[in-house]
Write a protein that holds these residues in place. Structure first.
Motif, PDB file in Angstrom:
ATOM      1  N   SER A  84     -15.399 -13.593 -26.794  1.00 52.71           N
ATOM      2  CA  SER A  84     -15.207 -13.365 -25.428  1.00 52.71           C
ATOM      3  C   SER A  84     -16.268 -12.992 -24.491  1.00 52.71           C
ATOM      4  O   SER A  84     -15.989 -12.927 -23.406  1.00 52.71           O
ATOM      5  N   LYS A 136     -16.056 -21.519 -22.889  1.00 49.27           N
ATOM      6  CA  LYS A 136     -15.050 -21.860 -23.092  1.00 49.27           C
ATOM      7  C   LYS A 136     -15.303 -21.550 -24.632  1.00 49.27           C
ATOM      8  O   LYS A 136     -15.922 -22.789 -25.468  1.00 49.27           O
ATOM      9  N   SER A 137     -14.386 -21.191 -25.703  1.00 43.60           N
ATOM     10  CA  SER A 137     -14.290 -21.196 -27.160  1.00 43.60           C
ATOM     11  C   SER A 137     -12.754 -21.714 -27.287  1.00 43.60           C
ATOM     12  O   SER A 137     -11.618 -21.245 -26.556  1.00 43.60           O
ATOM     13  N   HIS A 138     -12.844 -22.363 -27.883  1.00 45.96           N
ATOM     14  CA  HIS A 138     -11.370 -23.033 -29.009  1.00 45.96           C
ATOM     15  C   HIS A 138     -11.124 -22.489 -30.348  1.00 45.96           C
ATOM     16  O   HIS A 138     -12.376 -23.171 -30.896  1.00 45.96           O
ATOM     17  N   TRP A 184     -16.447 -25.420 -28.919  1.00 45.21           N
ATOM     18  CA  TRP A 184     -17.006 -24.891 -28.029  1.00 45.21           C
ATOM     19  C   TRP A 184     -18.126 -25.609 -26.602  1.00 45.21           C
ATOM     20  O   TRP A 184     -18.018 -26.275 -26.596  1.00 45.21           O
ATOM     21  N   PRO A 191     -17.100 -23.888 -19.720  1.00 43.55           N
ATOM     22  CA  PRO A 191     -16.318 -23.349 -18.677  1.00 43.55           C
ATOM     23  C   PRO A 191     -15.143 -23.741 -17.541  1.00 43.55           C
ATOM     24  O   PRO A 191     -14.151 -23.489 -17.946  1.00 43.55           O
TER      25      PRO A 191
END
Length: 331
Positions: A2, A7-9, A21, A24
């Motif tokens: 975080s 942004k990661s999934h 990744w 964002p």
């Protein structure tokens, strides 16, 4: 993760975790979903049937129809798996899910024993609960929603059994890997004598058949079942199927794919309302009204184990060496 500016999934394929990744400001998932055309399969179903086609073209069209059907099954169950485990990164889940894993997932859901990580909360992961999630935002009465949920759940359960059936897997592999199939079905009948006399009168029993179907060769071990044994023999397999049933199922699978994609788009910011396809009860039932009687048969010359040599990897390497075959370095 975080603390990262990216942004990661994080998701699992069955129990194997992965992390994707992305920037964002990007919504690659929605872009991917917008590129899916569920109507492709209904288009194939409409275009592949023609009363004016020659016998050969009719068989070719039926093979293309069958290939599209297998493709639609794989597409739908892949999207359903992504919905269950990675709805915010469908493209990533599909990339990491191998065919063997997909079949395991479908089998587990069908047998009510799926226990991997899932976004479906509060109930076991079944085709009924998945259908309830997919159709939860429909702007219809509760009675109509219940009917649609049940209709699609039944369709997906029946389709899962077909997707997992060994002969259907072999047929699809034969079609997509160089069309190693012969088009056309078979008829099967049996004559039963009224008594044991040579000239006895016989009664013919028709066991069913179809002009549509396929046949293909598979090789099976001979001389012993041990995995170290590398001796095989061919066996020809025959399948019958109804082109009409295949066409009707393609329409329903096209609707299924469309509804799942619409719900996934909603989850990923692609809209605030779902316009789901709602087949009638007759449309849900129609494919199963078309049967062909006997649907499979296989034939092969019976080769006893004593008539062949059991071979191992080492045996075959040694034999190949006697033929003067050499490895090439590629330089």
């Amino acid at each position: 993760m975080s603390d990262s500016p990216m942004k990661s999934h994080v998701f699992s394929v069955l129990d194997e975790p992965y992390c994707v990744w992305e920037h964002p400001e990007d919504n690659n998932n929605l872009e991917f979903l917008n590129g899916i055309d569920p109507a492709y399969f209904s288009f194939i179903a409409e275009r592949m049937r023609s009363a004016e086609a020659s016998v050969d073209d009719d068989r070719r069209a039926a093979t293309a129809l069958r290939s599209a059907y297998h493709h639609a099954l794989e597409t739908f169950f892949s999207l359903a798996g992504a919905l269950v485990q990675a709805p915010t990164c469908v493209y990533g889940w599909l990339e990491q899910c191998e065919t063997k894993s997909l079949r395991t997932l479908v089998e587990q859901i069908s047998e009510n024993r799926f226990n991997s990580l899932s976004v479906v909360q509060g109930a076991p992961v079944t085709w009924e609960t998945i259908s309830a999630v997919v159709h939860s935002r429909m702007d219809v009465s509760e009675a109509e929603r219940a009917r649609v949920v049940s209709g699609f759940a039944d369709l997906w359960g029946r389709s899962a059994r077909l997707f997992l059936r060994r002969e259907n897997i072999d047929e699809y592999n034969s079609v997509k890997h160089g069309f190693r199939v012969q088009a056309g079905g078979f008829q099967l009948s049996m004559d039963v004598a009224d008594n044991e006399q040579v000239e006895a009168r016989t009664t013919k029993f028709d066991l069913g058949g179809s002009k549509y179907g396929s046949s293909y060769l598979r090789i099976e071990r001979v001389g012993g079942t041990a995995k170290s044994n590398r001796s095989f023999t061919p066996r020809r397999h025959y399948l019958n199927w109804s082109a009409e049933q295949t066409s009707l199922l393609l329409f329903l699978l096209s609707a299924s794919i469309g509804n799942v994609v619409a719900f996934l788009k909603l989850l990923n910011g692609g809209g605030d309302q779902i316009n789901s396809t709602c087949p009638t009860d007759d449309e849900f039932q129609a494919p199963w009204d078309h049967t062909v009687g006997v649907f499979r048969m296989d034939l092969a010359r019976q080769i006893p184990d004593w008539a062949v040599s059991v071979t191992t990897k080492q045996d075959l390497h040694a034999h190949l060496a006697t033929l003067g075959l050499k490895r090439h370095s590629g330089e």
